[in-house]
Design a protein around this motif. Structure first.
Motif, PDB file in Angstrom:
ATOM      1  N   SER A 209       0.842  -1.194   0.000  1.00 53.83           N
ATOM      2  CA  SER A 209       0.000   0.000   0.000  1.00 53.83           C
ATOM      3  C   SER A 209       0.876   1.242   0.000  1.00 53.83           C
ATOM      4  O   SER A 209       2.050   1.197   0.397  1.00 53.83           O
ATOM      5  N   PHE A 224      -3.379  10.702  -2.953  1.00 56.28           N
ATOM      6  CA  PHE A 224      -3.767   9.454  -3.605  1.00 56.28           C
ATOM      7  C   PHE A 224      -3.281   8.305  -2.743  1.00 56.28           C
ATOM      8  O   PHE A 224      -2.124   8.273  -2.306  1.00 56.28           O
ATOM      9  N   GLY A 226      -3.483   3.894  -2.350  1.00 60.56           N
ATOM     10  CA  GLY A 226      -3.829   2.649  -3.018  1.00 60.56           C
ATOM     11  C   GLY A 226      -3.220   1.457  -2.310  1.00 60.56           C
ATOM     12  O   GLY A 226      -2.206   1.578  -1.606  1.00 60.56           O
ATOM     13  N   GLU A 249      -8.183  -5.022  -4.313  1.00 63.02           N
ATOM     14  CA  GLU A 249      -7.350  -3.847  -4.499  1.00 63.02           C
ATOM     15  C   GLU A 249      -8.242  -2.631  -4.275  1.00 63.02           C
ATOM     16  O   GLU A 249      -9.447  -2.682  -4.534  1.00 63.02           O
ATOM     17  N   TYR A 251      -8.422   1.929  -4.116  1.00 61.39           N
ATOM     18  CA  TYR A 251      -7.796   3.192  -4.492  1.00 61.39           C
ATOM     19  C   TYR A 251      -8.653   4.359  -3.992  1.00 61.39           C
ATOM     20  O   TYR A 251      -9.889   4.303  -4.042  1.00 61.39           O
ATOM     21  N   ASN A 252      -7.981   5.412  -3.514  1.00 57.12           N
ATOM     22  CA  ASN A 252      -8.642   6.638  -3.057  1.00 57.12           C
ATOM     23  C   ASN A 252      -8.003   7.855  -3.713  1.00 57.12           C
ATOM     24  O   ASN A 252      -6.781   7.901  -3.895  1.00 57.12           O
ATOM     25  N   GLN A 269     -13.568   6.560  -4.163  1.00 58.12           N
ATOM     26  CA  GLN A 269     -12.952   5.272  -3.827  1.00 58.12           C
ATOM     27  C   GLN A 269     -13.415   4.199  -4.810  1.00 58.12           C
ATOM     28  O   GLN A 269     -14.588   4.154  -5.179  1.00 58.12           O
ATOM     29  N   THR A 271     -12.867  -0.120  -5.414  1.00 57.56           N
ATOM     30  CA  THR A 271     -12.282  -1.394  -4.999  1.00 57.56           C
ATOM     31  C   THR A 271     -12.649  -2.485  -6.009  1.00 57.56           C
ATOM     32  O   THR A 271     -13.681  -2.388  -6.687  1.00 57.56           O
TER      33      THR A 271
END
Length: 383
Positions: A209, A224, A226, A249, A251-252, A269, A271
């Motif tokens: 991460s 960012f 992830g 997985e 991500y933001n 977000q 996923t």
């Protein structure tokens, strides 16, 4: 950002800390990280440890009460509990530092049955939920090893860290605490953290991460985050390690804007969970979420925090990441807060509405209701 087994034991630790604490610092601890509007004690107690420097002792003691309609599953209509009985011990100077957190805690979440603090602590991260050693070879670089706060998301793990008492549905897709190693670099407006860890507390070190944040100016920060599991068939499944999310997985993209008494934090977000035939997951699934968190301070002691969010899932009619394979949820949470010194009290109204949910997977005792309203109060001290 996130740089982020009994109540008796927590209470004993607190009493020991208070009995041995002496001098005070002039600056609040930055660990654990905290969102507005609650503020950490600016003069934390410390113990003079001689050649090891000052050891700072802080903590959070708080209780919670709520009432709700359409209680989900075995949840109760009303309950009183303690939300935090925690003590934090840390050092902040020198090439080798440490942080350790002890006690019990609950994770109230909108649209999710409440778990009592004692049970939650036992079933998730134990009475020492976070503890790490930090090596500081230079002013720009640090390395943390141990039980670490996640780099993912815009909300923290514990109630006192957050703008709202209850956490949101986007938060509910994220990991909270992982074991591993994390490297941090900061120079001017840029901060970078990267970690190799066990994801959703799986005890299998196959997650990576990262968090990159940049201060555009004194009012705006973009970030960012992830993370992903490199081994897409980790079979562990517990209260702290949901099978599907641990193999995902995530991500933001997060923007924080501050202008005087107003702070807003919009974020998005995404996923994704892959097919895992060996674990019985025959179709991939994903979630897409958007949220806005905000706070307006009316005075030095009173503020109003709010959160609005929407999350949708695509489970191809099979894989369930929410309230059914293709369900959606919208939530709204309002939290007026009063804090004077170490004491705080805040009320809250949290509302959730579902759509496209499966029968039996929704709200209410039978899982057939599409909405829920929960009213809460939390009060305590941050010492």
């Amino acid at each position: 950002m996130k740089y982020a087994k009994s109540a008796a034991l927590a209470g004993a630790a607190m009493m020991l800390a208070l009995a041995t604490a002496g001098s005070a610092s002039a600056q609040a601890m930055t660990t654990p990280s905290m969102s507005w509007p609650l503020a950490a004690n600016p003069k934390p107690s410390s113990i003079d440890a001689g050649p090891f420097g000052n050891v700072y002792v802080t903590g959070a003691i708080s209780g919670i009460g709520y009432t709700q309609d359409r209680a989900a599953g075995s949840d109760k209509k009303s309950r009183v509990d303690f939300s935090n009985a925690q003590v934090m011990v840390q050092t902040t100077e020198g090439p080798i530092q440490f942080f350790a957190q002890f006690g019990a805690y609950s994770f109230p979440t909108v649209g999710v049955p409440y778990g009592k603090a004692i049970d939650n602590t036992k079933n998730t991260f134990g009475v020492m939920p976070q503890a790490f050693v930090k090596f500081v070879p230079s002013e720009n670089v640090s390395i943390m090893v141990g039980k670490l706060p996640t780099l993912i998301g815009a909300e923290y793990s514990f109630t006192f860290q957050n703008a709202n008492v209850t956490r949101g549905q986007l938060w509910n897709q994220e990991n909270l605490i992982n074991r591993g190693v994390q490297v941090n670099y900061a120079s001017g407006p840029l901060s970078i953290s990267a970690s190799l860890n066990d994801g959703f507390y799986s005890d299998k070190y196959s997650w990576g991460s990262a968090l990159v944040s940049y201060a555009v100016n004194d009012k705006n920060v973009v970030a960012f985050a992830g993370g992903a599991n490199f081994d897409k068939a980790t079979d562990k499944a517990t209260s702290a390690t949901p099978l599907l999310q641990n193999n995902s997985e995530i991500y933001n993209l997060i923007w924080t804007h501050t202008n005087g008494p107003l702070t807003i934090m919009p974020y998005v977000q995404y996923t994704k969970v892959p097919k895992m035939p060996s674990l019985g997951v025959t179709e991939e699934a994903s979630t897409t979420g958007v949220a806005v968190l905000g706070k307006y301070s009316f005075s030095d002691t009173f503020s109003l925090a709010a959160r609005a969010e929407h999350i949708s899932t695509d489970g191809n009619g099979v894989t369930n990441l929410l309230y059914g394979p293709d369900s959606k949820a919208t939530t709204l949470t309002l939290t007026p807060t009063y804090q004077k010194g170490a004491f705080f009290i805040r009320g809250e109204v949290a509302y959730i509405k579902l759509s496209d949910y499966d029968a039996g997977s929704g709200l209410g005792a039978s899982g057939d209701k599409k909405s829920q309203t929960r009213a809460l109060i939390e009060t305590g001290i941050l010492f």
